[in-house]
Structures are given as C-alpha cells and as structure tokens.
Write a protein that holds these residues in place. Structure first.
Motif, PDB file in Angstrom:
ATOM      1  N   PHE A 184       0.828  -1.203   0.000  1.00 34.73           N
ATOM      2  CA  PHE A 184       0.000   0.000   0.000  1.00 34.73           C
ATOM      3  C   PHE A 184       0.858   1.248   0.000  1.00 34.73           C
ATOM      4  CE2 PHE A 184       0.942  -0.735   4.409  1.00 34.73           C
ATOM      5  CZ  PHE A 184       1.010   0.517   4.976  1.00 34.73           C
ATOM      6  N   ARG A 185       0.224   2.351  -0.288  1.00 33.69           N
ATOM      7  CA  ARG A 185       0.864   3.665  -0.279  1.00 33.69           C
ATOM      8  C   ARG A 185      -0.203   4.672   0.089  1.00 33.69           C
ATOM      9  NH1 ARG A 185       5.760   5.656  -0.466  1.00 33.69           N
ATOM     10  NH2 ARG A 185       6.132   7.475  -1.727  1.00 33.69           N
ATOM     11  N   GLY A 224      -2.559  16.546  -4.248  1.00 34.87           N
ATOM     12  CA  GLY A 224      -1.563  16.800  -5.277  1.00 34.87           C
ATOM     13  C   GLY A 224      -0.838  15.541  -5.727  1.00 34.87           C
ATOM     14  N   ASP A 225      -1.466  14.384  -5.523  1.00 38.18           N
ATOM     15  CA  ASP A 225      -0.870  13.098  -5.893  1.00 38.18           C
ATOM     16  C   ASP A 225       0.467  12.848  -5.205  1.00 38.18           C
ATOM     17  OD1 ASP A 225      -2.998  12.353  -7.483  1.00 38.18           O
ATOM     18  OD2 ASP A 225      -2.134  13.256  -9.271  1.00 38.18           O
ATOM     19  N   TYR A 226       0.625  13.351  -3.997  1.00 40.00           N
ATOM     20  CA  TYR A 226       1.826  13.147  -3.207  1.00 40.00           C
ATOM     21  C   TYR A 226       1.685  11.841  -2.433  1.00 40.00           C
ATOM     22  CZ  TYR A 226       5.158  13.685   0.588  1.00 40.00           C
ATOM     23  OH  TYR A 226       6.165  13.469   1.493  1.00 40.00           O
ATOM     24  N   GLY A 227       2.534  10.867  -2.708  1.00 35.76           N
ATOM     25  CA  GLY A 227       2.520   9.596  -1.998  1.00 35.76           C
ATOM     26  C   GLY A 227       3.523   9.619  -0.860  1.00 35.76           C
ATOM     27  N   PHE A 228       3.165   9.016   0.265  1.00 36.16           N
ATOM     28  CA  PHE A 228       4.100   8.980   1.384  1.00 36.16           C
ATOM     29  C   PHE A 228       4.032   7.647   2.119  1.00 36.16           C
ATOM     30  CE2 PHE A 228       0.228  10.888   2.899  1.00 36.16           C
ATOM     31  CZ  PHE A 228       0.042  10.377   4.170  1.00 36.16           C
ATOM     32  N   ASP A 229       5.071   7.374   2.914  1.00 39.11           N
ATOM     33  CA  ASP A 229       5.240   6.098   3.593  1.00 39.11           C
ATOM     34  C   ASP A 229       4.588   6.087   4.968  1.00 39.11           C
ATOM     35  OD1 ASP A 229       6.794   4.966   1.569  1.00 39.11           O
ATOM     36  OD2 ASP A 229       8.627   5.841   2.372  1.00 39.11           O
ATOM     37  N   ASP A 230       4.348   4.867   5.446  1.00 41.50           N
ATOM     38  CA  ASP A 230       3.910   4.627   6.810  1.00 41.50           C
ATOM     39  C   ASP A 230       5.124   4.135   7.578  1.00 41.50           C
ATOM     40  OD1 ASP A 230       2.917   3.636   9.199  1.00 41.50           O
ATOM     41  OD2 ASP A 230       1.135   2.778   8.282  1.00 41.50           O
ATOM     42  N   ASN A 231       5.596   4.915   8.524  1.00 43.27           N
ATOM     43  CA  ASN A 231       6.796   4.549   9.277  1.00 43.27           C
ATOM     44  C   ASN A 231       6.625   3.263  10.070  1.00 43.27           C
ATOM     45  OD1 ASN A 231       8.236   6.771   8.366  1.00 43.27           O
ATOM     46  ND2 ASN A 231       7.479   8.061  10.011  1.00 43.27           N
ATOM     47  N   ASP A 232       5.379   2.856  10.337  1.00 45.45           N
ATOM     48  CA  ASP A 232       5.112   1.649  11.107  1.00 45.45           C
ATOM     49  C   ASP A 232       4.864   0.421  10.235  1.00 45.45           C
ATOM     50  OD1 ASP A 232       5.353   2.934  13.590  1.00 45.45           O
ATOM     51  OD2 ASP A 232       3.299   3.663  13.458  1.00 45.45           O
ATOM     52  N   ALA A 233       5.011   0.537   8.926  1.00 43.21           N
ATOM     53  CA  ALA A 233       4.812  -0.614   8.040  1.00 43.21           C
ATOM     54  C   ALA A 233       5.876  -1.679   8.341  1.00 43.21           C
ATOM     55  CB  ALA A 233       4.902  -0.190   6.583  1.00 43.21           C
ATOM     56  N   ASP A 234       5.552  -2.922   8.011  1.00 45.28           N
ATOM     57  CA  ASP A 234       6.479  -4.023   8.269  1.00 45.28           C
ATOM     58  C   ASP A 234       7.717  -3.962   7.383  1.00 45.28           C
ATOM     59  OD1 ASP A 234       4.800  -5.177  10.212  1.00 45.28           O
ATOM     60  OD2 ASP A 234       3.639  -6.195   8.658  1.00 45.28           O
ATOM     61  N   HIS A 235       7.579  -3.396   6.189  1.00 44.21           N
ATOM     62  CA  HIS A 235       8.699  -3.348   5.241  1.00 44.21           C
ATOM     63  C   HIS A 235       8.462  -2.212   4.251  1.00 44.21           C
ATOM     64  CE1 HIS A 235      11.797  -4.822   2.507  1.00 44.21           C
ATOM     65  NE2 HIS A 235      10.921  -4.765   1.522  1.00 44.21           N
ATOM     66  N   HIS A 236       9.534  -1.607   3.773  1.00 43.52           N
ATOM     67  CA  HIS A 236       9.492  -0.581   2.728  1.00 43.52           C
ATOM     68  C   HIS A 236      10.432  -1.038   1.616  1.00 43.52           C
ATOM     69  CE1 HIS A 236       7.584   2.259   5.505  1.00 43.52           C
ATOM     70  NE2 HIS A 236       8.433   1.787   6.393  1.00 43.52           N
ATOM     71  N   ASP A 237       9.988  -0.935   0.379  1.00 46.69           N
ATOM     72  CA  ASP A 237      10.849  -1.351  -0.736  1.00 46.69           C
ATOM     73  C   ASP A 237      11.368  -0.170  -1.547  1.00 46.69           C
ATOM     74  OD1 ASP A 237       8.719  -0.540  -2.305  1.00 46.69           O
ATOM     75  OD2 ASP A 237       8.183  -2.557  -2.971  1.00 46.69           O
ATOM     76  N   GLY A 238      11.203   1.031  -1.022  1.00 48.05           N
ATOM     77  CA  GLY A 238      11.640   2.219  -1.737  1.00 48.05           C
ATOM     78  C   GLY A 238      10.520   2.862  -2.531  1.00 48.05           C
TER      79      GLY A 238
END
Length: 51
Positions: free
Chosen positions: A24-25, A30-44
């Motif tokens: 998920f994202r 403004g179509d700005y996507g951002f991360d969830d710092n508590d997610a199990d993994h980030h792939d960039g």
C-alpha cells in the motif's frame, strides 16, 4: 478535502486475509505519496504489511 480552509482527517478500513503480504501507499493532495513509518517493510516505492 478542504472546507473553509480546514484540513479534515480521513480514515478507511479493510479486511485483509491472514498469512499474506499486502502492499500500500498513502496518497495525499496533489498526488503526493508517502510512507507509513510503522509498516512491516518498505521497498523504496511501497509499504508492505504482513498479516
């Protein structure tokens, strides 16, 4: 959405199957996507949640 200049929080809920990985994202104005710092993994690019 903005009304009268105030930002209103949004929330959503989904039921996810167990023993899987879900990608998920978050999408802001403004179509700005951002991360969830508590997610199990980030792939960039996306966040991953393992159930």
């Amino acid at each position: 959405m903005t009304r009268g200049g105030l930002q209103r929080p949004r929330a959503a809920s989904v039921a996810l199957p167990t023993h899987s990985t879900h990608t998920f994202r978050y999408l802001a104005a403004g179509d700005y996507g951002f991360d969830d710092n508590d997610a199990d993994h980030h792939d960039g690019t996306n966040n991953h949640l393992h159930t």
